[in-house]
Design an enzyme around this catalytic site. Sequence first.
Site, mmCIF file in Angstrom:
data_model
loop_
_atom_site.group_PDB
_atom_site.id
_atom_site.type_symbol
_atom_site.label_atom_id
_atom_site.label_comp_id
_atom_site.label_asym_id
_atom_site.label_seq_id
_atom_site.Cartn_x
_atom_site.Cartn_y
_atom_site.Cartn_z
ATOM 1 N N ASP A 107 0.766 -1.397 0.140
ATOM 2 C CA ASP A 107 -0.038 -0.107 -0.088
ATOM 3 C C ASP A 107 0.901 1.486 0.066
ATOM 4 O OD1 ASP A 107 -2.942 0.863 0.849
ATOM 5 O OD2 ASP A 107 -1.411 2.263 1.655
ATOM 6 N N ILE A 109 -5.607 2.106 0.126
ATOM 7 C CA ILE A 109 -5.443 1.331 -1.447
ATOM 8 C C ILE A 109 -5.754 -0.047 -1.052
ATOM 9 C CG2 ILE A 109 -4.037 0.957 -3.482
ATOM 10 C CD1 ILE A 109 -2.925 3.564 -3.261
ATOM 11 N N ASP A 110 -5.325 -0.562 -0.206
ATOM 12 C CA ASP A 110 -5.460 -2.190 0.070
ATOM 13 C C ASP A 110 -6.942 -2.231 0.432
ATOM 14 O OD1 ASP A 110 -3.077 -3.469 0.095
ATOM 15 O OD2 ASP A 110 -2.484 -2.935 1.932
ATOM 16 N N LEU A 111 -7.577 -1.228 1.305
ATOM 17 C CA LEU A 111 -8.861 -1.344 1.784
ATOM 18 C C LEU A 111 -9.995 -1.314 0.343
ATOM 19 C CD1 LEU A 111 -8.773 0.700 5.155
ATOM 20 C CD2 LEU A 111 -8.898 -1.736 4.823
ATOM 21 N N GLY A 129 -9.726 -4.310 -1.592
ATOM 22 C CA GLY A 129 -10.596 -5.456 -1.066
ATOM 23 C C GLY A 129 -12.167 -5.220 -1.279
#
Length: 402
Positions: free
Chosen positions: A142, A170-172, A175
Amino acid sequence: MPTTLPLKGIKVLDLSKVLAGPWSTMTLGDLGAEIWKVEHPVRGDDTRAWTPPSKNGVSTYYMCANRNKQSLAVDMKTEAGQKIIRDLARKADIIVENFLPGSLKRMGLSYDDIKEINPNIVYCTISGYGMTGPEAGRPGYDFVLQAESGFMAITGQLDGPPTRLGVAFIDLVTGQNATQAILAALINRDRFGEGAHLDIALYDSALHLLANVASGYLNTGVDAKRYGNAHPTVVPYQLFDTKNGQIALAVGNDKQFKSMCLNVLKDEKLAADERFISNHNRSLNRLDLAEILATAFLGWETESLLDALNKAAVPVGQVRSVGEAFRAPTVAARNTVISSPHPDIGDIQTVRSPIRFAGDDTPEYTAPPMVGEHTQAILSTVLNMDTAEIETLNASGAIKVK
């Protein structure tokens, strides 16, 4: 309000770790799916080591993305472990994985391998840069993606360094994108009887999330810059100091600006000033307006100013700490914080899913599991293994039984 959770009966083989994948599978679990989280027998998910903080020795970072799951400890580098994964894949509706490209192919667990034994599988691959292109083999982190996508370049003070956001957003959002794609693929499977291989990339998600900033650059060729806590196109839209604190002011249109001038500041001259009569003009003269407002707001107590602005229908808020945010009355009124008991860890507090059905009561979430907590239960109930077979696998190191 549904009589049962919409994904009840859907089975998810979760081969992902860290955040983007687990965030997606946790959402599927919140919606009723059964999640089989596969972890390394010794170290488990990488985030189990990400401390402090921790609760009773368990990382709170791990806790944030792994409720409503069953943990199965399997060494996927062993032939016996790979067989277990294939056997579970036969019974799964969904697989989510974020291995480096080529890793699962070497284990015989790629989409093409699984499709041979389960043609209807929805197989979601999450990666840093996608399955195609010159950077397909790079790992995705991220922090690096925030730098490479341009987000850090537009975040921070005008005269300061590029700055990362305080969470791995960005990870979230990747997802969340994975969850949307999976749900769409499930609908497609039910309508046409076809599985799918989903290609969800952090870099794609980041660039898509640039939204108006991306549109501005792509259509004008002008690169965006940092404005600190101000907005590049909406003015005034920033923090202001008061006598005893700070407010976050977000004047979104000309009507709100006029209401602030007349009903709060009692300044007819400011409301009629040609420099500020429209948002376009305010954007061109932002520094002059900010100076005028900064001087005016310093004469107010925070609570009085918030009350006056809210009564005038001008969007405003108080800058809060994380603790203050969770102590806000809306949190209790909407049952936003959920407590889930665990025999080893104690009561785990997590944030309720924002996906709600009107009139739904407070959901019951299961606490994030310990490594291998459900290995024996999954192998015996899902794969019909007997006790002797499980004990043999445990002794070989292919699995870990808690």
